[in-house]
Design a protein around this motif. Structure first.
Motif, PDB file in Angstrom:
ATOM      1  N   ARG A  86    -102.176  -6.534  25.470  1.00  0.00           N
ATOM      2  CA  ARG A  86    -102.356  -5.207  26.049  1.00  0.00           C
ATOM      3  C   ARG A  86    -102.921  -5.347  27.462  1.00  0.00           C
ATOM      4  O   ARG A  86    -104.048  -5.814  27.646  1.00  0.00           O
ATOM      5  CB  ARG A  86    -103.270  -4.357  25.168  1.00  0.00           C
ATOM      6  CG  ARG A  86    -102.758  -4.301  23.726  1.00  0.00           C
ATOM      7  CD  ARG A  86    -103.427  -3.264  22.902  1.00  0.00           C
ATOM      8  NE  ARG A  86    -102.923  -3.315  21.529  1.00  0.00           N
ATOM      9  CZ  ARG A  86    -103.098  -2.358  20.636  1.00  0.00           C
ATOM     10  NH1 ARG A  86    -103.766  -1.259  20.966  1.00  0.00           N
ATOM     11  NH2 ARG A  86    -102.614  -2.489  19.409  1.00  0.00           N
ATOM     12  N   TYR A  87    -102.115  -4.946  28.446  1.00  0.00           N
ATOM     13  CA  TYR A  87    -102.529  -5.044  29.841  1.00  0.00           C
ATOM     14  C   TYR A  87    -103.575  -3.987  30.153  1.00  0.00           C
ATOM     15  O   TYR A  87    -103.419  -2.815  29.798  1.00  0.00           O
ATOM     16  CB  TYR A  87    -101.325  -4.890  30.769  1.00  0.00           C
ATOM     17  CG  TYR A  87    -100.466  -6.127  30.844  1.00  0.00           C
ATOM     18  CD1 TYR A  87    -100.644  -7.059  31.865  1.00  0.00           C
ATOM     19  CD2 TYR A  87     -99.488  -6.388  29.887  1.00  0.00           C
ATOM     20  CE1 TYR A  87     -99.869  -8.206  31.933  1.00  0.00           C
ATOM     21  CE2 TYR A  87     -98.714  -7.533  29.943  1.00  0.00           C
ATOM     22  CZ  TYR A  87     -98.907  -8.444  30.964  1.00  0.00           C
ATOM     23  OH  TYR A  87     -98.144  -9.578  31.029  1.00  0.00           O
ATOM     24  N   SER A 108    -104.824  -9.909  37.244  1.00  0.00           N
ATOM     25  CA  SER A 108    -104.316  -9.281  36.029  1.00  0.00           C
ATOM     26  C   SER A 108    -105.326  -9.528  34.917  1.00  0.00           C
ATOM     27  O   SER A 108    -106.032 -10.541  34.923  1.00  0.00           O
ATOM     28  CB  SER A 108    -102.952  -9.872  35.645  1.00  0.00           C
ATOM     29  OG  SER A 108    -102.480  -9.316  34.443  1.00  0.00           O
ATOM     30  N   ALA A 109    -105.400  -8.591  33.992  1.00  0.00           N
ATOM     31  CA  ALA A 109    -106.288  -8.771  32.834  1.00  0.00           C
ATOM     32  C   ALA A 109    -105.577  -8.229  31.607  1.00  0.00           C
ATOM     33  O   ALA A 109    -104.942  -7.165  31.667  1.00  0.00           O
ATOM     34  CB  ALA A 109    -107.623  -8.065  33.045  1.00  0.00           C
ATOM     35  N   VAL A 110    -105.677  -8.955  30.510  1.00  0.00           N
ATOM     36  CA  VAL A 110    -105.061  -8.523  29.262  1.00  0.00           C
ATOM     37  C   VAL A 110    -106.030  -8.758  28.108  1.00  0.00           C
ATOM     38  O   VAL A 110    -106.832  -9.693  28.128  1.00  0.00           O
ATOM     39  CB  VAL A 110    -103.741  -9.275  28.966  1.00  0.00           C
ATOM     40  CG1 VAL A 110    -102.685  -8.978  30.009  1.00  0.00           C
ATOM     41  CG2 VAL A 110    -103.970 -10.784  28.861  1.00  0.00           C
ATOM     42  N   TRP A 111    -105.981  -7.864  27.129  1.00  0.00           N
ATOM     43  CA  TRP A 111    -106.598  -8.134  25.838  1.00  0.00           C
ATOM     44  C   TRP A 111    -105.548  -8.792  24.949  1.00  0.00           C
ATOM     45  O   TRP A 111    -104.374  -8.403  24.980  1.00  0.00           O
ATOM     46  CB  TRP A 111    -107.066  -6.838  25.180  1.00  0.00           C
ATOM     47  CG  TRP A 111    -108.310  -6.248  25.758  1.00  0.00           C
ATOM     48  CD1 TRP A 111    -108.403  -5.213  26.639  1.00  0.00           C
ATOM     49  CD2 TRP A 111    -109.657  -6.647  25.473  1.00  0.00           C
ATOM     50  NE1 TRP A 111    -109.705  -4.941  26.932  1.00  0.00           N
ATOM     51  CE2 TRP A 111    -110.511  -5.802  26.216  1.00  0.00           C
ATOM     52  CE3 TRP A 111    -110.227  -7.632  24.653  1.00  0.00           C
ATOM     53  CZ2 TRP A 111    -111.900  -5.909  26.182  1.00  0.00           C
ATOM     54  CZ3 TRP A 111    -111.605  -7.737  24.608  1.00  0.00           C
ATOM     55  CH2 TRP A 111    -112.430  -6.896  25.364  1.00  0.00           C
ATOM     56  N   TYR A 158    -108.592 -11.739  28.617  1.00  0.00           N
ATOM     57  CA  TYR A 158    -108.123 -12.812  29.493  1.00  0.00           C
ATOM     58  C   TYR A 158    -108.043 -12.238  30.907  1.00  0.00           C
ATOM     59  O   TYR A 158    -107.112 -11.524  31.253  1.00  0.00           O
ATOM     60  CB  TYR A 158    -106.745 -13.276  28.999  1.00  0.00           C
ATOM     61  CG  TYR A 158    -106.286 -14.637  29.482  1.00  0.00           C
ATOM     62  CD1 TYR A 158    -107.064 -15.446  30.293  1.00  0.00           C
ATOM     63  CD2 TYR A 158    -105.027 -15.119  29.091  1.00  0.00           C
ATOM     64  CE1 TYR A 158    -106.624 -16.689  30.695  1.00  0.00           C
ATOM     65  CE2 TYR A 158    -104.574 -16.361  29.485  1.00  0.00           C
ATOM     66  CZ  TYR A 158    -105.365 -17.142  30.289  1.00  0.00           C
ATOM     67  OH  TYR A 158    -104.914 -18.379  30.697  1.00  0.00           O
ATOM     68  N   ASP A 159    -109.039 -12.542  31.724  1.00  0.00           N
ATOM     69  CA  ASP A 159    -109.115 -12.053  33.101  1.00  0.00           C
ATOM     70  C   ASP A 159    -108.543 -13.130  34.012  1.00  0.00           C
ATOM     71  O   ASP A 159    -109.041 -14.256  34.036  1.00  0.00           O
ATOM     72  CB  ASP A 159    -110.571 -11.737  33.452  1.00  0.00           C
ATOM     73  CG  ASP A 159    -110.710 -11.020  34.784  1.00  0.00           C
ATOM     74  OD1 ASP A 159    -109.698 -10.480  35.278  1.00  0.00           O
ATOM     75  OD2 ASP A 159    -111.833 -10.996  35.331  1.00  0.00           O
ATOM     76  N   GLN A 160    -107.514 -12.770  34.801  1.00  0.00           N
ATOM     77  CA  GLN A 160    -106.726 -13.755  35.539  1.00  0.00           C
ATOM     78  C   GLN A 160    -106.632 -13.388  37.019  1.00  0.00           C
ATOM     79  O   GLN A 160    -106.563 -12.206  37.365  1.00  0.00           O
ATOM     80  CB  GLN A 160    -105.306 -13.823  34.943  1.00  0.00           C
ATOM     81  CG  GLN A 160    -105.311 -14.163  33.458  1.00  0.00           C
ATOM     82  CD  GLN A 160    -104.130 -13.555  32.698  1.00  0.00           C
ATOM     83  OE1 GLN A 160    -103.376 -14.255  32.061  1.00  0.00           O
ATOM     84  NE2 GLN A 160    -104.002 -12.235  32.749  1.00  0.00           N
ATOM     85  N   ARG A 220    -106.204 -18.796  37.977  1.00  0.00           N
ATOM     86  CA  ARG A 220    -107.423 -19.095  37.224  1.00  0.00           C
ATOM     87  C   ARG A 220    -107.636 -18.002  36.194  1.00  0.00           C
ATOM     88  O   ARG A 220    -107.370 -16.825  36.456  1.00  0.00           O
ATOM     89  CB  ARG A 220    -108.639 -19.158  38.161  1.00  0.00           C
ATOM     90  CG  ARG A 220    -108.547 -20.209  39.236  1.00  0.00           C
ATOM     91  CD  ARG A 220    -109.833 -20.307  40.038  1.00  0.00           C
ATOM     92  NE  ARG A 220    -110.167 -19.074  40.736  1.00  0.00           N
ATOM     93  CZ  ARG A 220    -110.670 -19.035  41.972  1.00  0.00           C
ATOM     94  NH1 ARG A 220    -110.879 -20.161  42.629  1.00  0.00           N
ATOM     95  NH2 ARG A 220    -110.973 -17.889  42.544  1.00  0.00           N
ATOM     96  N   GLY A 221    -108.124 -18.388  35.025  1.00  0.00           N
ATOM     97  CA  GLY A 221    -108.383 -17.407  33.983  1.00  0.00           C
ATOM     98  C   GLY A 221    -109.741 -17.619  33.343  1.00  0.00           C
ATOM     99  O   GLY A 221    -110.215 -18.756  33.231  1.00  0.00           O
TER     100      GLY A 221
END
Length: 296
Positions: A162-163, A181-184, A250-252, A265-266
């Motif tokens: 989920r973005y 970008s960040a996703v759960w 996941y923060d990228q 980088r994440g």
């Protein structure tokens, strides 16, 4: 076996064919190459299977050397580099048709009390995953229906993604976008209680969206692709225990992209903001062609 999470656990259950040699399945899929996260996850399973199981992995460093061929088994050869009092080191070579396609070095550390404890907090406060739509929902809302190829992918996908930010679909929407970008994410079903399986499942997932950050200022993530992408290398540091079937953030970000290569980088956090894993990857980006991007 219909649950994609069960299929992932099965994919990570390697066959041991000699003391330090394992064989992994590579599903026959309509992909140009074997998914890199699969090879990394399986290689880490092979490394972990040659340890005493009492030392969790704390880091891995890997190179993707050649594209893997879907449907062809992958053989993993493990070199027992070191068994020390606190650390264990393994080197793994992945082979298809007699050629090395991937290598990985993993280090395992006996748990101990830390004399220094700190971490930087997440850069932002993020919405809860339950409040965000799935990728399939966003695509259906934009296109009116999910294309057949994406329907098949959704049925096979072992992770719910989920973005945090709504997907961008037009050149106007991506104009001025930062390379972030960040996703759960979490597995779509239970993965059992073996910590190594959870570590290797998260390793699998870590290769799924990380290079998105490189593309965000250039093209919509789920629109027509203008670039061939290929993972070149991958490094991970595991800081705290976790379960890959529970939500993680996941923060990228991509600090630089130049010369046909983009660095990403994440940082992977639990729901309480605890930093679980740090990830770095470089990817190859070339103008799109019908054949996979070559790794020279």
């Amino acid at each position: 076996m219909t649950n994609p999470a069960e299929r992932l656990v099965d994919l990570l259950d390697l066959e041991q064919i000699e003391v330090n040699i394992f064989r992994g399945r590579s599903p026959e899929e309509s992909l140009q190459r074997v998914f890199g996260g699969q090879v990394a996850g399986q290689a880490l399973v092979a490394a972990g299977r040659t340890t005493d199981g009492e030392r969790p992995v704390h880091s891995l460093h890997a190179y993707f050397l050649r594209p893997g061929i879907p449907g062809v088994p992958i053989v993993y050869q493990v070199e027992r580099v070191r068994d020390g009092r606190s650390f264990t080191t393994r080197r793994v070579t992945a082979i298809q048709h007699g050629r090395t396609i991937f290598n990985l070095t993993a280090s395992f550390h006996r748990p101990e009390e830390g004399s220094i404890e700190h971490q930087l907090p997440p850069r932002l406060e993020f919405p809860d995953p339950e409040t965000l739509p799935t990728v399939a929902t966003e695509i259906r809302e934009h296109l009116g229906a999910l294309p057949e190829a994406l329907e098949r992918m959704e049925r096979r996908q072992p992770f719910d993604i989920r973005y945090v930010d709504r997907l961008r679909w037009t050149a106007e929407e991506i104009k001025g976008a930062e390379p972030r970008s960040a996703v759960w994410m979490r597995a779509v079903g239970p993965l059992g209680d073996d910590p190594l399986v959870h570590t290797c499942a998260l390793t699998y997932a870590s290769d799924m969206t990380l290079l998105d950050a490189v593309r965000i200022p250039v093209e919509p993530l789920w629109g027509p692709r203008g670039f061939d992408m290929a993972s070149l290398d991958h490094a991970m540091w595991f800081h705290r225990p976790f379960r890959a079937d529970e939500w993680f953030l996941y923060d990228q970000e991509s600090p630089v992209s130049t010369g046909g290569r983009g660095l990403a980088r994440g940082r992977i956090y639990d729901r309480d903001g605890g930093l679980l894993v740090s990830v770095v990857q470089e990817g190859l980006f070339r103008p799109y062609t019908p054949t996979p991007a070559a790794r020279d």
